[in-house]
Design a protein around this motif. Structure first.
Motif, PDB file in Angstrom:
ATOM      1  N   LYS A 175       0.984  -1.340  -0.022  1.00 14.60           N
ATOM      2  CA  LYS A 175       0.051   0.037  -0.059  1.00 14.60           C
ATOM      3  C   LYS A 175       0.802   1.399   0.006  1.00 14.60           C
ATOM      4  CE  LYS A 175      -4.171  -1.599   1.974  1.00 14.60           C
ATOM      5  NZ  LYS A 175      -5.145  -1.465   2.944  1.00 14.60           N
ATOM      6  N   ARG A 176       1.792   1.234   0.761  1.00  9.65           N
ATOM      7  CA  ARG A 176       2.726   2.559   1.049  1.00  9.65           C
ATOM      8  C   ARG A 176       4.019   2.486   0.459  1.00  9.65           C
ATOM      9  NH1 ARG A 176       1.101   5.085   6.699  1.00  9.65           N
ATOM     10  NH2 ARG A 176      -1.193   4.914   6.660  1.00  9.65           N
ATOM     11  N   LYS A 177       4.563   1.497  -0.087  1.00  4.20           N
ATOM     12  CA  LYS A 177       5.910   1.379  -0.533  1.00  4.20           C
ATOM     13  C   LYS A 177       6.891   1.734   0.493  1.00  4.20           C
ATOM     14  CE  LYS A 177       4.811   0.642  -5.132  1.00  4.20           C
ATOM     15  NZ  LYS A 177       4.931  -0.232  -5.696  1.00  4.20           N
ATOM     16  N   GLU A 178       6.575   1.259   1.593  1.00  7.58           N
ATOM     17  CA  GLU A 178       7.574   1.591   2.548  1.00  7.58           C
ATOM     18  C   GLU A 178       7.254   0.580   4.006  1.00  7.58           C
ATOM     19  OE1 GLU A 178       5.472   4.979   5.519  1.00  7.58           O
ATOM     20  OE2 GLU A 178       7.042   5.563   3.860  1.00  7.58           O
ATOM     21  N   ILE A 179       8.064   0.481   4.845  1.00  4.21           N
ATOM     22  CA  ILE A 179       8.035  -0.525   6.150  1.00  4.21           C
ATOM     23  C   ILE A 179       7.656   0.349   7.422  1.00  4.21           C
ATOM     24  CG2 ILE A 179       9.075  -2.036   7.731  1.00  4.21           C
ATOM     25  CD1 ILE A 179       8.704  -2.950   4.678  1.00  4.21           C
ATOM     26  N   HIS A 227      22.368   3.239  -3.327  1.00  2.20           N
ATOM     27  CA  HIS A 227      21.565   4.513  -2.910  1.00  2.20           C
ATOM     28  C   HIS A 227      20.273   4.578  -2.724  1.00  2.20           C
ATOM     29  CE1 HIS A 227      25.444   6.616  -3.366  1.00  2.20           C
ATOM     30  NE2 HIS A 227      25.720   5.882  -4.807  1.00  2.20           N
ATOM     31  N   GLY A 228      19.512   3.600  -2.209  1.00  2.00           N
ATOM     32  CA  GLY A 228      18.188   3.467  -1.959  1.00  2.00           C
ATOM     33  C   GLY A 228      17.490   2.586  -2.985  1.00  2.00           C
ATOM     34  N   LYS A 229      17.937   2.074  -3.827  1.00  2.00           N
ATOM     35  CA  LYS A 229      17.453   1.222  -4.922  1.00  2.00           C
ATOM     36  C   LYS A 229      16.724  -0.128  -4.461  1.00  2.00           C
ATOM     37  CE  LYS A 229      18.553   3.440  -8.743  1.00  2.00           C
ATOM     38  NZ  LYS A 229      17.633   4.110  -9.736  1.00  2.00           N
ATOM     39  N   ILE A 230      17.640  -0.630  -3.488  1.00  3.48           N
ATOM     40  CA  ILE A 230      17.007  -1.579  -2.706  1.00  3.48           C
ATOM     41  C   ILE A 230      16.505  -0.968  -1.146  1.00  3.48           C
ATOM     42  CG2 ILE A 230      17.450  -3.841  -1.244  1.00  3.48           C
ATOM     43  CD1 ILE A 230      19.476  -4.293  -3.437  1.00  3.48           C
ATOM     44  N   GLY A 231      15.453  -1.244  -0.789  1.00  6.63           N
ATOM     45  CA  GLY A 231      14.935  -0.490   0.426  1.00  6.63           C
ATOM     46  C   GLY A 231      15.590  -0.764   1.596  1.00  6.63           C
ATOM     47  N   MET A 232      15.904   0.249   2.559  1.00  8.29           N
ATOM     48  CA  MET A 232      16.601  -0.158   3.791  1.00  8.29           C
ATOM     49  C   MET A 232      15.632  -1.121   4.654  1.00  8.29           C
ATOM     50  SD  MET A 232      18.909   3.040   4.997  1.00  8.29           S
ATOM     51  CE  MET A 232      19.719   2.447   6.389  1.00  8.29           C
ATOM     52  N   GLY A 233      14.216  -0.765   4.440  1.00  3.10           N
ATOM     53  CA  GLY A 233      13.282  -1.368   5.354  1.00  3.10           C
ATOM     54  C   GLY A 233      13.327  -3.058   5.178  1.00  3.10           C
ATOM     55  N   ASP A 234      13.432  -3.349   3.830  1.00  4.02           N
ATOM     56  CA  ASP A 234      13.586  -4.721   3.437  1.00  4.02           C
ATOM     57  C   ASP A 234      14.945  -5.423   4.279  1.00  4.02           C
ATOM     58  OD1 ASP A 234      11.789  -4.301   1.739  1.00  4.02           O
ATOM     59  OD2 ASP A 234      13.338  -3.947  -0.100  1.00  4.02           O
ATOM     60  N   GLY A 235      15.976  -4.709   4.349  1.00  5.02           N
ATOM     61  CA  GLY A 235      17.148  -5.050   5.366  1.00  5.02           C
ATOM     62  C   GLY A 235      16.633  -5.323   6.797  1.00  5.02           C
ATOM     63  N   SER A 251      11.633   0.820 -14.856  1.00  2.00           N
ATOM     64  CA  SER A 251      11.886   1.852 -13.827  1.00  2.00           C
ATOM     65  C   SER A 251      10.902   1.310 -12.439  1.00  2.00           C
ATOM     66  CB  SER A 251      11.847   3.067 -14.157  1.00  2.00           C
ATOM     67  OG  SER A 251      10.531   3.415 -14.628  1.00  2.00           O
ATOM     68  N   TYR A 252       9.897   0.474 -12.616  1.00  3.03           N
ATOM     69  CA  TYR A 252       8.816   0.314 -11.792  1.00  3.03           C
ATOM     70  C   TYR A 252       9.602  -0.623 -10.345  1.00  3.03           C
ATOM     71  CZ  TYR A 252       5.099  -1.995  -9.293  1.00  3.03           C
ATOM     72  OH  TYR A 252       4.273  -2.560  -8.573  1.00  3.03           O
ATOM     73  N   THR A 253       9.197   0.292  -9.476  1.00  2.00           N
ATOM     74  CA  THR A 253       9.804  -0.232  -7.706  1.00  2.00           C
ATOM     75  C   THR A 253       8.665  -1.081  -7.318  1.00  2.00           C
ATOM     76  OG1 THR A 253       9.092   1.575  -6.871  1.00  2.00           O
ATOM     77  CG2 THR A 253      11.252   1.866  -7.423  1.00  2.00           C
ATOM     78  N   MET A 254       9.142  -2.393  -7.041  1.00  6.98           N
ATOM     79  CA  MET A 254       8.173  -3.623  -6.569  1.00  6.98           C
ATOM     80  C   MET A 254       8.418  -3.689  -5.100  1.00  6.98           C
ATOM     81  SD  MET A 254       7.833  -7.098  -8.484  1.00  6.98           S
ATOM     82  CE  MET A 254       9.437  -7.318  -8.855  1.00  6.98           C
ATOM     83  N   PRO A 255       7.460  -3.747  -4.522  1.00  6.71           N
ATOM     84  CA  PRO A 255       7.593  -4.108  -2.981  1.00  6.71           C
ATOM     85  C   PRO A 255       8.222  -5.470  -2.818  1.00  6.71           C
ATOM     86  CG  PRO A 255       5.082  -4.346  -3.244  1.00  6.71           C
ATOM     87  CD  PRO A 255       5.823  -3.772  -4.603  1.00  6.71           C
TER      88      PRO A 255
END
Length: 146
Positions: A22-26, A73-81, A123-127
């Motif tokens: 929903k929000r593309k974040e953790i 530089h954030g292409k992979i989310g820190m939240g995923d880590g 360029s789509y960012t997938m959760p």
């Protein structure tokens, strides 16, 4: 006891998957709370049952994802880590590496299929957390059934 810890982790991953889609974040608060609860359970287990070094190193894949997030530089989310580190509170190093590998393969395959059928652009960012959740769910079911 293992089934309870796995259930807590699965419910957390399910909630974070929905939040991520929903929000593309953790949600950092939920991640921190779950990590503290699972770490406390692991400390209790350490005193009652003993914990191997491989169990302690379970957070290493999460640290690797955090390093990759910084390097890209954030292409992979820190939240995923952070989510992978929470998984590492429950899983051993080898189990968490397998979880990460399976999630990466599933996300790459899904992205490829979506691009082939022109549903998304490159360029789509997938959760990513939903793939972690599905990977853990499959492993969890395998553990229960076998």
């Amino acid at each position: 006891m293992k089934i309870y810890i796995y259930s807590i982790l699965f419910l957390y991953l399910l909630a974070m998957s929905i939040y991520d889609m929903k929000r593309k974040e953790i949600h950092i608060g939920a991640t921190l709370l779950t990590g503290i609860v699972l770490a406390a359970i692991r400390v209790i287990q350490f005193f009652h049952e003993g914990v191997s070094m491989e169990m302690v190193l379970g957070v290493v894949p999460g640290l690797l994802v955090l390093i990759l997030s910084y390097a890209t530089h954030g292409k992979i989310g820190m939240g995923d880590g952070f989510v992978m580190m929470v998984c590492g509170m429950v899983l051993s190093l080898s189990d968490n590496l397998f979880l990460l590998f399976f999630a990466l393969v599933m996300s790459a395959a899904t992205g490829a299929v979506l691009m082939v059928f022109r549903r998304v652009k490159r360029s789509y960012t997938m959760p990513f957390v939903p793939f972690i959740c599905v990977s853990f769910g499959a492993a969890f079911l395998w553990e229960i059934l076998v």
